[in-house]
Design an enzyme around this catalytic site. Sequence first.
Site, short mmCIF file in Angstrom:
data_model
loop_
_atom_site.label_atom_id
_atom_site.label_comp_id
_atom_site.label_asym_id
_atom_site.label_seq_id
_atom_site.Cartn_x
_atom_site.Cartn_y
_atom_site.Cartn_z
N PHE A 6 -7.96 4.03 -6.40
CA PHE A 6 -8.91 5.11 -6.64
C PHE A 6 -8.09 6.33 -7.04
O PHE A 6 -7.02 6.56 -6.47
CB PHE A 6 -9.70 5.45 -5.36
N ASP A 59 -8.41 9.14 -6.17
CA ASP A 59 -8.22 9.92 -4.94
C ASP A 59 -6.89 9.60 -4.26
O ASP A 59 -6.46 10.36 -3.40
CB ASP A 59 -9.35 9.59 -3.97
N LEU A 118 0.84 -1.20 0.00
CA LEU A 118 0.00 0.00 0.00
C LEU A 118 0.88 1.25 0.00
O LEU A 118 1.13 1.86 1.05
CB LEU A 118 -0.87 -0.05 1.26
N ALA A 119 1.36 1.61 -1.16
CA ALA A 119 2.34 2.69 -1.26
C ALA A 119 2.37 3.16 -2.71
O ALA A 119 3.09 2.60 -3.53
CB ALA A 119 3.72 2.19 -0.81
N GLU A 120 1.58 4.17 -2.99
CA GLU A 120 1.37 4.57 -4.38
C GLU A 120 2.61 5.13 -5.05
O GLU A 120 2.80 4.96 -6.26
CB GLU A 120 0.23 5.58 -4.48
N HIS A 152 -13.47 8.98 -2.42
CA HIS A 152 -13.70 7.92 -3.39
C HIS A 152 -14.55 8.44 -4.54
O HIS A 152 -15.31 7.70 -5.16
CB HIS A 152 -14.40 6.72 -2.74
N ILE A 201 -4.00 8.90 -5.93
CA ILE A 201 -2.89 9.09 -6.85
C ILE A 201 -1.92 10.16 -6.33
O ILE A 201 -0.77 10.23 -6.75
CB ILE A 201 -3.41 9.44 -8.26
N PRO A 213 -0.12 10.58 -3.57
CA PRO A 213 1.22 10.22 -3.09
C PRO A 213 2.18 9.90 -4.24
O PRO A 213 3.39 9.91 -4.04
CB PRO A 213 0.99 8.96 -2.23
C1 LIG Z 1 -3.42 5.99 0.03
C2 LIG Z 1 -4.52 4.98 -0.06
N1 LIG Z 1 -4.40 3.97 -0.93
C3 LIG Z 1 -5.38 3.05 -1.04
C4 LIG Z 1 -6.50 3.13 -0.28
C5 LIG Z 1 -7.61 2.08 -0.40
N2 LIG Z 1 -7.62 1.27 0.82
C6 LIG Z 1 -8.41 1.57 1.85
S1 LIG Z 1 -8.13 0.60 3.17
C7 LIG Z 1 -6.93 -0.27 2.36
C8 LIG Z 1 -6.22 -1.37 3.07
C9 LIG Z 1 -5.65 -0.93 4.38
O1 LIG Z 1 -5.01 -1.99 4.99
P1 LIG Z 1 -4.41 -1.86 6.44
O2 LIG Z 1 -3.57 -0.64 6.53
O3 LIG Z 1 -3.77 -3.12 6.79
O4 LIG Z 1 -5.68 -1.59 7.36
P2 LIG Z 1 -6.92 -2.57 7.58
O5 LIG Z 1 -7.98 -2.11 6.63
O6 LIG Z 1 -6.49 -3.96 7.32
O7 LIG Z 1 -7.32 -2.36 8.99
C10 LIG Z 1 -6.78 0.21 1.07
C11 LIG Z 1 -5.83 -0.32 0.09
C12 LIG Z 1 -6.60 4.23 0.61
N3 LIG Z 1 -7.67 4.42 1.36
N4 LIG Z 1 -5.59 5.12 0.70
#
Ligand SMILES: Cc1ncc(C[n+]2csc(CCOP(=O)(O)OP(=O)(O)O)c2C)c(N)n1
Lengths: 328, 328, 342, 342
Positions: free
Chosen positions: A83, A85, A58-60, A129, A87, A89
Amino acid sequence: MPVMTLIEAIRHGLTQEMELNPRTLVLGEDVGVRGGVFGATRGLLERFGPERVIDMPLAESSIVGVAIGAAVAGWRPLAEIQFADYIHPAMNQIINEAARIRYRTNGDYTCPVVIRAPFGGGVHGALYHSQSVEGLFYHVPGLKIVIPSTPYDARGLLRAAMEQEDPVLFFEHKRAYRLVKGEVPEEPYSVPIGPAAIRREGRHCTVIAYGLMVHHALEAAERLSREEGIEAEVIDLRTILPLDRETLIASAQKTGRVLIVHEDNRTGGVGAEVAAILAEEALFYLDAPIRRHTGPDAPAMPFNPVQEAAFLPNPYTIADQIRELVRF
Amino acid sequence: MPVMTLIEAIRHGLTQEMELNPRTLVLGEDVGVRGGVFGATRGLLERFGPERVIDMPLAESSIVGVAIGAAVAGWRPLAEIQFADYIHPAMNQIINEAARIRYRTNGDYTCPVVIRAPFGGGVHGALYHSQSVEGLFYHVPGLKIVIPSTPYDARGLLRAAMEQEDPVLFFEHKRAYRLVKGEVPEEPYSVPIGPAAIRREGRHCTVIAYGLMVHHALEAAERLSREEGIEAEVIDLRTILPLDRETLIASAQKTGRVLIVHEDNRTGGVGAEVAAILAEEALFYLDAPIRRHTGPDAPAMPFNPVQEAAFLPNPYTIADQIRELVRF
Amino acid sequence: MATGDRVDLLERYQHGRHRELGLTDEDVRRMYEVMLLARRLDERMWILNRTGQAPFAISGQGHEAAQVGAAWALDRERDWIYPYYRDVALVLVWGLTPRDLMLQLLGKAADPSSGGRQMPNHFSSRRLRIAPQSSVVGTQIPQAAGTALASKLEGTGAVTLVTFGEGATAQGDFHEGVNFAAIHRLPVIFFCENNGYAISVPAEKELSVPDVADRALGYGIPGVTVDGNDPFEVYRVVREAVERARAGEGPSLIEAKTYRLLAHSSDDDDSTYRPREEVEAWRQRDPLPRLAAYLKEHGLADDADLQALEEQVRQQVDDATEHAQAAPYPRAEHLLDHVTGP
Amino acid sequence: MATGDRVDLLERYQHGRHRELGLTDEDVRRMYEVMLLARRLDERMWILNRTGQAPFAISGQGHEAAQVGAAWALDRERDWIYPYYRDVALVLVWGLTPRDLMLQLLGKAADPSSGGRQMPNHFSSRRLRIAPQSSVVGTQIPQAAGTALASKLEGTGAVTLVTFGEGATAQGDFHEGVNFAAIHRLPVIFFCENNGYAISVPAEKELSVPDVADRALGYGIPGVTVDGNDPFEVYRVVREAVERARAGEGPSLIEAKTYRLLAHSSDDDDSTYRPREEVEAWRQRDPLPRLAAYLKEHGLADDADLQALEEQVRQQVDDATEHAQAAPYPRAEHLLDHVTGP
Ligand SMILES: Cc1ncc(C[n+]2csc(CCOP(=O)(O)OP(=O)(O)O)c2C)c(N)n1
Ligand SMILES: Cc1ncc(C[n+]2csc(CCOP(=O)(O)OP(=O)(O)O)c2C)c(N)n1
Ligand SMILES: [Mg+2]
Ligand SMILES: [Mg+2]
């Protein structure tokens, strides 16, 4: 020809791209076993394996950064930002890096990275979103920006994006994903990046739109034609960067009245550039002030249905604008 | 009144802001012992100590993120981004966070963060030390963007930025830093955010500019007045977001001919919005197509002096544009 | 930072250390030659700046041993490098020439890295597998992981070396790049030239751990600190990292402790933030005289050889300078070339 | 992830563990009450979603013990929290009410966090020192460091708790925020609710170390892994971190291992990526029945008490639901309120 929704056309396109070129990579969050949160990449992992279909952390910034590094080494990354939204980072990697690599090496390197992202509202996605982000990027020389409004174009523009050597932002309206259907050839084909499409001919005014708004504009135009005899020309930009100046200027010269519609915020949106081009190139053909009908200058779309609806242009508000424009 | 350069006025202003409010913080790269790479923060560390003058790690997203967190807790951070070219890693914190905090909490929180950054070219800074980045931000509701062109305004606008509750981007033209001099009162005063300044009255055309370009426009206008009897009105926007619509519209209505000048890339730059506003609000007053004289759509300014000069508008090219506009 | 002294001691006991590492005498002579060339070229750049002939100069002086040691551990014929602005010696090994660098210094059209578009020391060459460098600190790190991913998929065994300062390790992109590479065990070497400062900001304000190598702990990859002024030690640890990488065992983080002998760049004045005694102390550990002494001690060169080398290098630098000075600037009408393709 | 079992074993030997930690019987009853309230509220949200009355729901189910354990270690009267979307139980402790949460679920004007502007579970309150949350994963981490910086400068002894998932620790902002806080020894606690997945991406693809706590090593700060389904253990380690923070010893990283019992959100289907056996195994370790058993075992409540509590909670949830359902939406004419001030 099979009929597909927008999202099916994209899935079909991604699958074909992976088949066509063994150096094509798909990378993004949840693109693997989950097949993407909208299902765009469903089936790819099973078919092409985890080497070429990569579930990214999770690191754009690294999604785009890694894609750039792979492109520099001759690969063809198809990155997904979950999303639009999120982009932001990655803006540094997109603007300061991808968009400048060809220029800064005087053409020695290119950076053929395609970055897909679902954008737009009307799905109760609220501030994070629902965003339209094209207005943040169309000011960046070195990029190309594509926003298909039909399944046919989506597949064809994706092909074209993969055929050329520049970074392409490929924005897909998420409310159009399942709403919009159309015929899509089985065999690969491309729709060139650049030209706009005249979706409906008309003589009383020109409506310029892209993404889901094209469909709203068409709906408004059809109704006004049927009920009031107003014939609006509807232009689908398809490519936001570069803009198809010729088509826009020619239509403005023909109808003398121009309405620009987008969901993105008004100030500094794509509509500003379109208006500026027409004010430079078609000023004396204009019989009425240029109009922009856009999302307002609020930071983003609220969650509650009342304000979400108030934010968004729709066929009725577009019809109102056309009426006022034509009556001016 | 003492005469100061632009950079001196800013240093003077920063010092006063730190004195005026003990909750003011300065943070950025090299702002401490080094006093900033341009010297804007020189003397602050000695005077206010390392608690309030913080040398940040090389990480722009955290410079802004930390500033936001301090602002949320009631402090008044004055963040510095060493070069506007490096603001991109912080775009997520600026656009998705700072600019939306007031809106997303329905006014419960505000985010009074002031972010200063030197921008602009003409100093052999090449692609990454010459950028104009205002075009990437003026599309973002929730922000205010200020670009002073005189020492007087620089000090006064900084005061105004610190007096209000919204995030402000404060861009300082680095070539103007030592080039531009003017009187600056010793005592604190503010210049309101919003209004443009008419720097020179004229009846033949309107030239709209900001930053260093204001000075180039004035030089061009003076020469044309002296040598050719052309009287150009020169407007200094000072605030890019929000734009002073009234002043722009009134001037366009008066002169009927408008030239917009900026160093930033053309497509989607501030000039696009200015042109769009005039095409909406002053169309039938215009006697000539609107003109934009801007940096071209190249990713950024090359290092070599030939192409750097070719990139930048200057008093001669501006004079040419005015001449053509007036003769139209 | 006592590593320097420790190694000096070691040297007295380990005659012919280079041979133990598998480096030939010729290797060592070549290493010295590149270091000297880098130094003299760099010095000339500053002179051109100080005499108003070049608007900007940025220095690799002091970092040469680290760069050359690392370069020697790689395979110039297949490996990729992502250099940063101090890497004069590294890119010289990789095939950029003194003329190339001087052409960029003066912004001339024939600059192969950027056609006179980028500032000095922004190295790039597709032919030589030198990645396209920007000025934005840290961005190259995830990109290097991306190139290493490509190499892994290609199965060529190619390794990517990416360099940066210790300041860069505070950037989010550092974390994201290393994290991704570690997860996928990519053949990439993160090579930090730790000179103790990011412009004026000392390491204690950039890191909360004593060594940059400690950052490796958070990714479960090897982190090694090495005396960056000792080319052999650097060679040794980078070679180990290369072997790991080629064997599919993933990335390493290597920290070469060194010092920049001059200010950050020609626009900087370091006297406000670096005590002169500190600079002086590091001048005593300048890698160039140190390696020269080694050459003599081990009979690889005598004073006459070194003198001849100086002369040869001076000619190269003169030639590069004159060549670049005589070369034309790019033409204004090419300003909009290569923005995008069709 | 065998921590759960280990602690279950411990429990058999450590009767009255809460007293040893300084928690009163009343504390434990209150902890259970909040956990139960959070659970039932969350369940109701899903029901409202599944019956088409709420467009979206996102779940904290399974995370309640971690949140309540952490919350209890802090001082609600002065400390700051930067919650994320799973923190229903945490914000209930901090003073948001079931009505508040339901108002946001349904996008109603009286939602105190956002006036119906944000999605469900986007908590915020200046009065309660709940930071203004966005949906952008990771951005809150450097912001929390900034708030902790402010507290340090104010000398109030206030601590900031910032929460996030393990996925968030891949973001550059995580690194930048922790790095800065560690350098300046700020009073902030980085609290990771590690549920093993970022949507569908398993921890092995987000991290290259076994535990999120290992990431602390790169910053020289304490990193602690704890059974997130045991509120007492969480309380214990967070309290230690709070003490360190208040004593000026700087930040800590705490990883509470837990699991989300449902899909990522109402838009997700986790059956493709989480084996049912895994979900089932974690259901066995659900923190709620576990704490209920503890209450009974230690004579803090009997079945009748628990039944009464269920009833009371149900009433609160009913009330919140009805209140929110009856509340008006924001009006369209307020769409442009609070974009900026004058
Ligand atoms: C910068 C960013 N990228 C993608 C998303 C979409 N998204 C929302 S929650 C999530 C997963 C989060 O995982 P984690 O940090 O482990 O928390 P968890 O939901 O498992 O508690 C993603 C990819 C987002 N909200 N923000
Ligand atoms: C993103 C970014 N921020 C700021 C700068 C300005 N800048 C150039 S070099 C530098 C210091 C770099 O320090 P370090 O990484 O330690 O490398 P060193 O110069 O010491 O070799 C800074 C702040 C930049 N180029 N890029
Ligand atoms: Mg350094
Ligand atoms: Mg998780």
